[in-house]
Design a protein around this motif. Structure first.
Motif, PDB file in Angstrom:
ATOM      1  N   HIS A 437       1.025 -17.563  12.526  1.00 33.82           N
ATOM      2  CA  HIS A 437       1.185 -19.004  12.714  1.00 33.82           C
ATOM      3  C   HIS A 437       2.642 -19.432  12.863  1.00 33.82           C
ATOM      4  O   HIS A 437       2.915 -20.630  13.006  1.00 33.82           O
ATOM      5  N   SER A 438       3.549 -18.463  12.805  1.00 35.95           N
ATOM      6  CA  SER A 438       4.965 -18.789  13.005  1.00 35.95           C
ATOM      7  C   SER A 438       5.541 -18.059  14.215  1.00 35.95           C
ATOM      8  O   SER A 438       6.754 -18.106  14.450  1.00 35.95           O
ATOM      9  N   GLY A 439       4.683 -17.355  14.944  1.00 35.57           N
ATOM     10  CA  GLY A 439       5.139 -16.668  16.147  1.00 35.57           C
ATOM     11  C   GLY A 439       6.013 -15.460  15.882  1.00 35.57           C
ATOM     12  O   GLY A 439       6.762 -15.019  16.760  1.00 35.57           O
ATOM     13  N   MET A 440       5.932 -14.898  14.669  1.00 33.14           N
ATOM     14  CA  MET A 440       6.764 -13.738  14.322  1.00 33.14           C
ATOM     15  C   MET A 440       6.003 -12.450  14.658  1.00 33.14           C
ATOM     16  O   MET A 440       5.515 -11.745  13.776  1.00 33.14           O
ATOM     17  N   VAL A 441       5.959 -12.159  15.962  1.00 38.32           N
ATOM     18  CA  VAL A 441       5.144 -11.039  16.440  1.00 38.32           C
ATOM     19  C   VAL A 441       5.694  -9.703  15.965  1.00 38.32           C
ATOM     20  O   VAL A 441       4.967  -8.866  15.417  1.00 38.32           O
ATOM     21  N   ASP A 442       6.990  -9.489  16.172  1.00 34.58           N
ATOM     22  CA  ASP A 442       7.585  -8.191  15.824  1.00 34.58           C
ATOM     23  C   ASP A 442       7.521  -7.924  14.320  1.00 34.58           C
ATOM     24  O   ASP A 442       7.246  -6.803  13.884  1.00 34.58           O
ATOM     25  N   LYS A 443       7.786  -8.959  13.521  1.00 40.49           N
ATOM     26  CA  LYS A 443       7.695  -8.779  12.061  1.00 40.49           C
ATOM     27  C   LYS A 443       6.261  -8.474  11.645  1.00 40.49           C
ATOM     28  O   LYS A 443       6.026  -7.642  10.767  1.00 40.49           O
ATOM     29  N   GLY A 444       5.321  -9.157  12.269  1.00 42.98           N
ATOM     30  CA  GLY A 444       3.916  -8.894  11.971  1.00 42.98           C
ATOM     31  C   GLY A 444       3.539  -7.463  12.295  1.00 42.98           C
ATOM     32  O   GLY A 444       2.873  -6.780  11.494  1.00 42.98           O
ATOM     33  N   MET A 445       3.980  -6.986  13.461  1.00 43.65           N
ATOM     34  CA  MET A 445       3.704  -5.600  13.858  1.00 43.65           C
ATOM     35  C   MET A 445       4.331  -4.622  12.873  1.00 43.65           C
ATOM     36  O   MET A 445       3.736  -3.607  12.506  1.00 43.65           O
ATOM     37  N   ASN A 446       5.552  -4.938  12.434  1.00 38.92           N
ATOM     38  CA  ASN A 446       6.257  -4.051  11.509  1.00 38.92           C
ATOM     39  C   ASN A 446       5.513  -3.930  10.178  1.00 38.92           C
ATOM     40  O   ASN A 446       5.324  -2.822   9.651  1.00 38.92           O
ATOM     41  N   TYR A 447       5.086  -5.084   9.633  1.00 43.30           N
ATOM     42  CA  TYR A 447       4.323  -5.049   8.377  1.00 43.30           C
ATOM     43  C   TYR A 447       3.011  -4.291   8.558  1.00 43.30           C
ATOM     44  O   TYR A 447       2.620  -3.490   7.703  1.00 43.30           O
ATOM     45  N   PHE A 448       2.342  -4.534   9.668  1.00 40.52           N
ATOM     46  CA  PHE A 448       1.049  -3.881   9.929  1.00 40.52           C
ATOM     47  C   PHE A 448       1.227  -2.364  10.002  1.00 40.52           C
ATOM     48  O   PHE A 448       0.433  -1.605   9.430  1.00 40.52           O
ATOM     49  N   ASN A 449       2.273  -1.925  10.698  1.00 45.68           N
ATOM     50  CA  ASN A 449       2.493  -0.484  10.888  1.00 45.68           C
ATOM     51  C   ASN A 449       2.922   0.236   9.610  1.00 45.68           C
ATOM     52  O   ASN A 449       2.804   1.460   9.524  1.00 45.68           O
ATOM     53  N   HIS A 450       3.469  -0.520   8.627  1.00 49.55           N
ATOM     54  CA  HIS A 450       3.961   0.112   7.398  1.00 49.55           C
ATOM     55  C   HIS A 450       3.059  -0.134   6.186  1.00 49.55           C
ATOM     56  O   HIS A 450       3.424   0.226   5.063  1.00 49.55           O
ATOM     57  N   MET A 451       1.905  -0.740   6.410  1.00 52.80           N
ATOM     58  CA  MET A 451       0.995  -1.026   5.298  1.00 52.80           C
ATOM     59  C   MET A 451       0.611   0.228   4.533  1.00 52.80           C
ATOM     60  O   MET A 451       0.727   0.294   3.305  1.00 52.80           O
ATOM     61  N   LYS A 452       0.174   1.217   5.277  1.00 49.21           N
ATOM     62  CA  LYS A 452      -0.339   2.434   4.633  1.00 49.21           C
ATOM     63  C   LYS A 452       0.793   3.297   4.083  1.00 49.21           C
ATOM     64  O   LYS A 452       0.749   3.744   2.922  1.00 49.21           O
ATOM     65  N   GLY A 453       1.842   3.521   4.904  1.00 47.99           N
ATOM     66  CA  GLY A 453       2.906   4.420   4.495  1.00 47.99           C
ATOM     67  C   GLY A 453       3.733   3.902   3.330  1.00 47.99           C
ATOM     68  O   GLY A 453       4.059   4.655   2.409  1.00 47.99           O
ATOM     69  N   ASP A 454       4.072   2.612   3.353  1.00 51.27           N
ATOM     70  CA  ASP A 454       4.965   2.057   2.329  1.00 51.27           C
ATOM     71  C   ASP A 454       4.234   1.474   1.124  1.00 51.27           C
ATOM     72  O   ASP A 454       4.804   1.381   0.032  1.00 51.27           O
ATOM     73  N   PHE A 455       2.977   1.056   1.324  1.00 56.83           N
ATOM     74  CA  PHE A 455       2.269   0.355   0.245  1.00 56.83           C
ATOM     75  C   PHE A 455       0.931   0.999  -0.134  1.00 56.83           C
ATOM     76  O   PHE A 455       0.288   0.575  -1.085  1.00 56.83           O
ATOM     77  N   GLY A 456       0.511   2.010   0.638  1.00 53.30           N
ATOM     78  CA  GLY A 456      -0.750   2.677   0.327  1.00 53.30           C
ATOM     79  C   GLY A 456      -1.976   1.828   0.604  1.00 53.30           C
ATOM     80  O   GLY A 456      -3.051   2.078   0.048  1.00 53.30           O
ATOM     81  N   VAL A 457      -1.826   0.805   1.467  1.00 50.27           N
ATOM     82  CA  VAL A 457      -2.950  -0.079   1.803  1.00 50.27           C
ATOM     83  C   VAL A 457      -3.435   0.275   3.203  1.00 50.27           C
ATOM     84  O   VAL A 457      -2.700   0.126   4.190  1.00 50.27           O
ATOM     85  N   VAL A 458      -4.667   0.745   3.296  1.00 47.82           N
ATOM     86  CA  VAL A 458      -5.237   1.127   4.592  1.00 47.82           C
ATOM     87  C   VAL A 458      -5.713  -0.130   5.313  1.00 47.82           C
ATOM     88  O   VAL A 458      -6.496  -0.911   4.772  1.00 47.82           O
ATOM     89  N   PRO A 459      -5.239  -0.360   6.548  1.00 47.01           N
ATOM     90  CA  PRO A 459      -5.664  -1.565   7.274  1.00 47.01           C
ATOM     91  C   PRO A 459      -7.172  -1.577   7.501  1.00 47.01           C
ATOM     92  O   PRO A 459      -7.758  -0.565   7.912  1.00 47.01           O
ATOM     93  N   GLY A 460      -7.780  -2.721   7.220  1.00 49.50           N
ATOM     94  CA  GLY A 460      -9.205  -2.892   7.468  1.00 49.50           C
ATOM     95  C   GLY A 460      -9.428  -3.684   8.741  1.00 49.50           C
ATOM     96  O   GLY A 460      -8.473  -4.106   9.420  1.00 49.50           O
ATOM     97  N   ALA A 461     -10.704  -3.918   9.066  1.00 51.01           N
ATOM     98  CA  ALA A 461     -11.030  -4.660  10.290  1.00 51.01           C
ATOM     99  C   ALA A 461     -10.397  -6.044  10.285  1.00 51.01           C
ATOM    100  O   ALA A 461      -9.956  -6.547  11.321  1.00 51.01           O
ATOM    101  N   GLU A 462     -10.316  -6.663   9.082  1.00 48.88           N
ATOM    102  CA  GLU A 462      -9.746  -8.005   9.003  1.00 48.88           C
ATOM    103  C   GLU A 462      -8.250  -8.003   9.310  1.00 48.88           C
ATOM    104  O   GLU A 462      -7.709  -8.978   9.854  1.00 48.88           O
ATOM    105  N   HIS A 463      -7.547  -6.902   8.985  1.00 45.64           N
ATOM    106  CA  HIS A 463      -6.118  -6.810   9.308  1.00 45.64           C
ATOM    107  C   HIS A 463      -5.922  -6.627  10.814  1.00 45.64           C
ATOM    108  O   HIS A 463      -4.989  -7.189  11.404  1.00 45.64           O
TER     109      HIS A 463
END
Length: 696
Positions: A437-463
């Motif tokens: 909702h803020s148009g932060m595409v690159d930051k969103g992609m970065n968080y999405f790509n590091h969810m599992k490696g940095d936080f141990g959270v596996v992306p689900g369908a909702e992500h």
């Protein structure tokens, strides 16, 4: 007896004192106590025990303790004296004092004062209330050594103690070893299992009771009904209630509260209201009111929830709302964006002192302020909380996200990480939502790509759906489609809806048809899906396809939800539908709109006629656009608001693109900030710009 000049003795007074206690006749009991002292029978231990018990039943703990202490000083106290004073403390829920007295009694190491079955039945519930299961286990050992565990009342007390301490396996062992059981034994276990969510065991015991033809009482039925209701199994709760009524058992207030909750969760608010109306006003307690207010807030009309909350406060029997009631009322305010009422409830919360101690009330305040358009007030609530939990942080982040303040949402996320709080899948949904909702595409992609490696959270369908939304809003539809193709799970309907919505904004008919086809395969079409597709066809001037969609909706029995907008006035909230001319100020509203449209056209505004969705000429479409509900609400707000006061509008659907553009132009003319909440986010429109920056 007194009139005939017969003098009561040590056998008479215990009976009349017991009667006074049972009837709560305090004045009468005090009179008898005076007679006892005057007659010199205050040294009689049996009489004194009766006085202690009487004062305890009447709630005068100080008086009871004074008489007890006198018996101790005179060394006439027996085990009944101790049991009587302990029972008095039990009645006042002084659980710690109960244990202290019991320990003192045992420490005297007197054969005459050895605890008996009554002593154990008094003290075991205190252990249960305090969660002191180890103390309870010691008492169980004492009961076994003294062979008191064979007493059914003691056995029941032990089972109940373990159940209240949530040690149901221990409770079940004691239960199975009991040679003699009564309905109370079964109820203690059924209720215990039900309250901690082990409902399969509770239901299994319930069925055993039926098979063994044990007389089920209201406690049994209520425990099972409550268990179903707590698990949101409303229909199952109602079926058990029907069985209860067929058995001839009479429901009590606890049963009715659970049944009301069942109806509310089944969205049968009319039936729930009828049941509520049948309850005598004197019997309506805070739980009964809260169930109804919560039912309306979550499953019915939020306006009804607030009206009921107001009635509760004004009720002649003065039922005081608890923290759960307050939370339900705040949920209703959040649904309606009712900032004025939400502020009033917040003031009540501060006066009553809920906020410093109850986290979930403060969390509801954060949510209410965020959804009512004042995220800065939400931040103040957050900053003033003495304690916070994960919900507190994510609620504030969500608030910043829906107001397009993504950078601030991410700042909160970084502080949350620094605090060492757990980061889970829900947290990342909020982060990705804020980026979207803020148009932060690159930051969103970065968080999405590091969810599992940095936080141990596996992306689900909702992500993945959030990422499709982020890419789609930015117009990167090809990347969105490639991400869908790479998903490790089958794309859900939410994913395809996100893509379809992006196709509407960026006018991609082919991809929209593909997304719509996938939704059809998943049998997830609804009025929103058809409306989006119809809008896309209309924008492409494919009127035959528009007509086909409308025919399909008609044959499928799907109706498009009518758009409506409501605006907060000085004293009330006013609602408008498209083409609404019911309001007394309608003529002034339409005149003002025509004037405003004329002025902004001179400033460069061009009506986006594709949003009219009718196969007519552009001039007629422009006239239809004037009738949109959000424009009517804005005109009313301008006419009734003092200069400089924000105009707060809420729409049940997404704001129309033409209305958004028109409001942006109008904001250059008027002296108001327009705060518009639609089904997707907030738009703060002022001086010709919107906080959404086109990402909506």
């Amino acid at each position: 007896m007194l009139r005939l000049d017969w003098n009561p003795d040590g056998y008479t007074y215990p009976y009349v004192l017991k009667a006074c206690g049972e009837l709560r006749f305090l004045l009468c009991g005090e009179s008898f106590h005076s007679l006892i002292v005057a007659s010199g029978l205050d040294s009689n231990v049996f009489v004194c025990n009766g006085v202690i018990a009487m004062y305890g039943k009447c709630g005068l703990l100080g008086h009871a303790r004074q008489v007890f202490d006198e018996t101790v000083v005179r060394e006439t106290a027996d085990v009944i004296s101790w049991n009587s004073i302990v029972a008095a403390y039990v009645q006042k829920d002084e659980d710690k004092k109960v244990l202290e007295l019991f320990d003192l009694m045992v420490s005297l190491n007197s054969f005459e004062l050895r605890p008996d079955a009554v002593s154990l039945v008094n003290v075991l519930p205190a252990c249960g209330s305090l969660g002191a299961w180890k103390r309870g286990k010691q008492l169980q050992g004492y009961a076994i050594r003294r062979c008191l565990h064979e007493d059914v009342f003691v056995g029941n007390a032990i089972v109940d103690m373990y159940a209240k301490c949530k040690r149901l396996d221990d409770a079940n062992k004691v239960f199975e070893l009991m040679e003699v059981k009564d309905v109370v034994s079964w109820n203690a276990l059924v209720t215990g299992y039900s309250q901690i969510g082990r409902f399969d065991e509770a239901l299994g015991l319930f069925e055993r009771m039926r098979e063994e033809q044990i007389d089920l009482n209201v406690v049994t039925w209520s425990a099972v009904i409550s268990g179903y209701a707590q698990r949101d199994l409303g229909y199952e709760a109602l079926n058990i209630f029907k069985d209860m009524r067929l058995s001839g058992a009479e429901p009590n207030v606890i049963t009715l509260v659970s049944v009301l909750s069942g109806y509310a969760k089944c969205k049968e608010m009319k039936i729930a209201q009828a049941m509520f109306d049948d309850i005598d006003r004197r019997d309506r307690n805070v739980v009964t009111w809260t169930v109804m207010i919560g039912g309306y807030a979550q499953h019915g009309d939020a306006n009804d929830a607030l009206e009921l909350f107001s009635s509760m406060l004004k009720d002649q029997y003065s039922v005081i709302p608890n923290a759960y009631t307050i939370s339900c009322a705040l949920v209703a305010c959040a649904r309606l964006s009712s900032l004025r009422i939400g502020r009033q409830i917040h003031a009540y919360v501060l006066r009553q002192g809920y906020e410093p101690t109850i986290i979930f009330v403060a969390n509801c305040l954060i949510d209410m302020y965020s959804k009512s358009g004042d995220v800065d007030a939400a931040r103040l609530v957050f900053d003033n909380m003495s304690q916070r939990n994960t919900v507190s942080w994510t609620s504030l982040m969500t608030g910043y996200g829906m107001h397009g303040r993504g950078e601030e949402a991410l700042q909160v996320f970084n502080v949350m990480r620094g605090e060492g709080l757990p980061i889970d899948g829900v947290t990342f949904l909020v982060v990705l939502y804020a980026c979207s909702h803020s148009g932060m595409v690159d930051k969103g992609m970065n968080y999405f790509n590091h969810m599992k490696g940095d936080f141990g959270v596996v992306p689900g369908a909702e992500h993945y759906a959030c990422m499709i939304d982020i890419l789609g809003r930015a117009g990167r539809l090809d990347e969105a489609m490639k991400l869908i193709e790479r998903m490790p799970m089958e794309p859900t309907s939410v994913v395809w809806v996100a893509l379809l919505s992006a196709c509407r904004v960026h006018k991609n008919v082919d991809l929209a048809e593909q997304a719509a086809a996938k939704l059809s395969e998943l049998e997830s079409e609804n009025d929103g899906t058809y409306t989006l597709l119809s809008n896309i066809y209309a924008n492409a001037k494919r009127w035959k396809d528009v007509a086909r969609i409308r025919t399909l909706m008609k044959h499928s029995g799907i109706r498009k939800r009518p758009g409506c907008s409501w605006v907060q006035g000085k004293k009330e909230t006013v609602t408008f539908f498209v083409g609404d001319r019911c309001h007394p100020m309608s003529e002034k509203i339409y005149d003002l709109l025509e004037n405003l449209i004329h002025r902004i056209k001179a400033m460069g505004y061009v009506p986006e006629t594709s949003f009219a969705l009718h196969d007519v000429d552009d001039e007629e479409k422009g006239d239809l656009l004037i009738e949109h509900s959000e424009k009517l609400a804005l005109a009313y707000g301008i006419l009734t608001s003092a200069p400089g006061v924000p105009i707060r509008i809420t729409k049940n659907l997404r704001v129309c693109g033409d209305c958004h553009t028109a409001m942006t132009y109008i904001s250059k003319i008027i002296e108001h900030e327009i705060i518009l909440r639609d089904s997707s986010r907030f738009h703060h429109i002022k001086n010709g710009s919107c906080s959404c920056r086109g990402f909506w």
